[in-house]
Design an enzyme around this catalytic site. Structure first.
Site, short mmCIF file in Angstrom:
data_model
loop_
_atom_site.label_atom_id
_atom_site.label_comp_id
_atom_site.label_asym_id
_atom_site.label_seq_id
_atom_site.Cartn_x
_atom_site.Cartn_y
_atom_site.Cartn_z
N ASN A 10 -1.52 17.30 -3.45
CA ASN A 10 -2.49 16.27 -3.83
C ASN A 10 -3.14 16.72 -5.13
O ASN A 10 -3.95 17.64 -5.14
CB ASN A 10 -3.53 16.11 -2.71
CG ASN A 10 -4.66 15.18 -3.11
OD1 ASN A 10 -4.59 14.50 -4.14
ND2 ASN A 10 -5.71 15.14 -2.30
N LYS A 12 -5.19 15.21 -6.99
CA LYS A 12 -6.57 14.71 -7.19
C LYS A 12 -6.71 14.18 -8.63
O LYS A 12 -5.75 13.64 -9.17
CB LYS A 12 -7.57 15.80 -6.83
CG LYS A 12 -7.32 16.37 -5.41
CD LYS A 12 -8.42 17.24 -4.88
CE LYS A 12 -8.05 17.74 -3.49
NZ LYS A 12 -9.12 18.51 -2.85
N HIS A 96 -8.98 10.53 2.81
CA HIS A 96 -9.29 11.89 2.35
C HIS A 96 -10.80 12.11 2.39
O HIS A 96 -11.57 11.20 2.12
CB HIS A 96 -8.76 12.10 0.92
CG HIS A 96 -8.79 13.54 0.52
ND1 HIS A 96 -9.95 14.15 0.08
CD2 HIS A 96 -7.83 14.49 0.53
CE1 HIS A 96 -9.68 15.42 -0.16
NE2 HIS A 96 -8.41 15.65 0.09
N GLU A 98 -12.78 13.43 0.44
CA GLU A 98 -13.50 13.12 -0.80
C GLU A 98 -13.78 11.63 -0.91
O GLU A 98 -14.79 11.22 -1.49
CB GLU A 98 -12.71 13.66 -2.00
CG GLU A 98 -12.81 15.18 -2.08
CD GLU A 98 -11.61 15.88 -2.67
OE1 GLU A 98 -10.78 15.24 -3.34
OE2 GLU A 98 -11.49 17.11 -2.45
N GLU A 168 -7.82 18.36 7.63
CA GLU A 168 -8.44 19.04 6.48
C GLU A 168 -9.92 19.28 6.79
O GLU A 168 -10.75 18.39 6.56
CB GLU A 168 -8.31 18.19 5.21
CG GLU A 168 -6.89 17.95 4.77
CD GLU A 168 -6.80 17.73 3.27
OE1 GLU A 168 -5.97 18.42 2.65
OE2 GLU A 168 -7.54 16.90 2.72
N GLY A 174 -11.12 23.30 -1.21
CA GLY A 174 -11.56 23.76 -2.51
C GLY A 174 -12.53 24.93 -2.46
O GLY A 174 -13.15 25.27 -3.46
N SER A 213 -7.57 24.94 1.18
CA SER A 213 -7.36 26.28 0.62
C SER A 213 -6.03 26.91 1.05
O SER A 213 -5.96 28.12 1.29
CB SER A 213 -8.54 27.20 0.96
OG SER A 213 -9.73 26.70 0.37
N GLY A 234 -4.15 21.17 -2.34
CA GLY A 234 -4.91 20.70 -3.50
C GLY A 234 -4.70 21.64 -4.68
O GLY A 234 -3.68 21.58 -5.37
P1 13P Z 1 -7.54 22.62 -1.71
O1 13P Z 1 -6.13 23.04 -1.40
O2 13P Z 1 -7.87 22.72 -3.17
O3 13P Z 1 -8.52 23.28 -0.81
O4 13P Z 1 -7.62 21.03 -1.38
C1 13P Z 1 -7.16 20.57 -0.17
C2 13P Z 1 -7.10 19.09 -0.21
O5 13P Z 1 -8.13 18.42 -0.23
C3 13P Z 1 -5.77 18.44 -0.23
O6 13P Z 1 -5.88 17.08 0.02
#
Ligand code: 13P
Length: 253
Positions: A10, A12, A96, A98, A168, A174, A213, A234
């Site tokens: 992803n 983003k 998601h 976010e 997640e 992140g 992560s 991510g």
């Molecule tokens: P990270 O791998 O940066 O923690 O993000 C995970 C994520 O939100 C994937 O959709």
């Protein structure tokens, strides 16, 4: 029950067309021949068409990061699932954290999106996960149950096998602080049991990704857990070498 693991990057809000094409090309060159793992990449909307053309005829799947649930009409700024199919997407991420956190997306809206994705012949990657406050308050399972109920209401069991569920935990996204393999497995086993209650035996065929992560250093251990069937990646997906290492770690013995 053997399930083909699925690893999706992803991206983003990163990488315009030129950078997206460069990364997609590396992923394609290094992972097209990978057997027994499905790989996907999710660039920003504006790069989907170009990346889709680059991936044409290659097993790496094009994935969208979000969609709307209406097919057309006066919905300024929105993108319908059929338009994502039009540019070659096979999967659409819905719900998601976010989107939930920063754009006020509620479980019911996530459900409308999931059903619209299925109706367009695509597969949703349905994201669920608790916050650290919810985990500390022992509300993890209740939160996940509510998220599944909202998103999967009215989805027939015949469509279930196409759905990928991504666990997640919000506190792991992140932050560099991944769930431990045991923590993630505990939740995945819970999710599969919930899916079995809802859909029956087909739950054994549904793929459950872990996200939060994931990096080359922890991927193999997470992915060796019996109910973890892939990763939603991510930050580490923005670097070809790291993403390739994670995808390779998903190959089951
Ligand atoms: P990270 O791998 O940066 O923690 O993000 C995970 C994520 O939100 C994937 O959709």
């Amino acid at each position: 029950m053997s399930r083909t693991p699925i690893v999706v990057g992803n991206w983003k809000l990163h990488k315009g067309i030129a950078d997206a094409l460069a990364l997609a090309t590396e992923v394609k060159n290094q992972l097209s021949a990978l057997r027994d793992v499905e790989v996907g990449i999710a660039p920003v909307f504006t790069a989907l068409h170009a990346v889709g053309k680059r991936l044409d005829g290659c097993p790496v799947a094009l994935v969208a990061q979000d969609c709307f649930w209406q097919e057309q009409g006066a919905w300024t700024g929105e993108v319908a699932p059929s338009l994502l199919a039009d540019v070659g997407c096979r999967y659409v991420i819905v719900g998601h954290s976010e989107r939930r956190q920063h754009f006020g997306e509620l479980d019911a809206a996530v459900g409308l999106k999931a059903r619209a994705v299925l109706a367009a012949g695509l597969a949703p990657i349905l994201c669920v996960g608790e916050t650290d406050r919810e985990r500390d308050a022992n509300e993890t399972f209740a939160r996940l149950r509510a998220q599944l109920a909202g998103a999967l209401a009215d989805v027939p069991a015949a469509d279930a096998e196409r759905i990928v569920v991504a666990y997640e935990p919000v506190w792991a996204i992140g932050t560099g602080r991944s769930a431990t393999p045991a923590q993630a497995q505990e939740v995945h086993a819970f999710l599969r049991a919930e899916l079995r209650d809802r859909f029956g035996d087909v739950a054994a065929k549904m793929r459950l990704q872990y996200g939060g992560s994931v990096k080359p250093e922890n991927a193999a251990e997470l992915l060796s857990m019996p109910d973890i069937d892939g990763a939603l990646v991510g930050g580490a997906a923005l670097e070809a070498a790291k993403f390739v290492a994670i995808a390779r770690a998903a190959r089951r013995a």
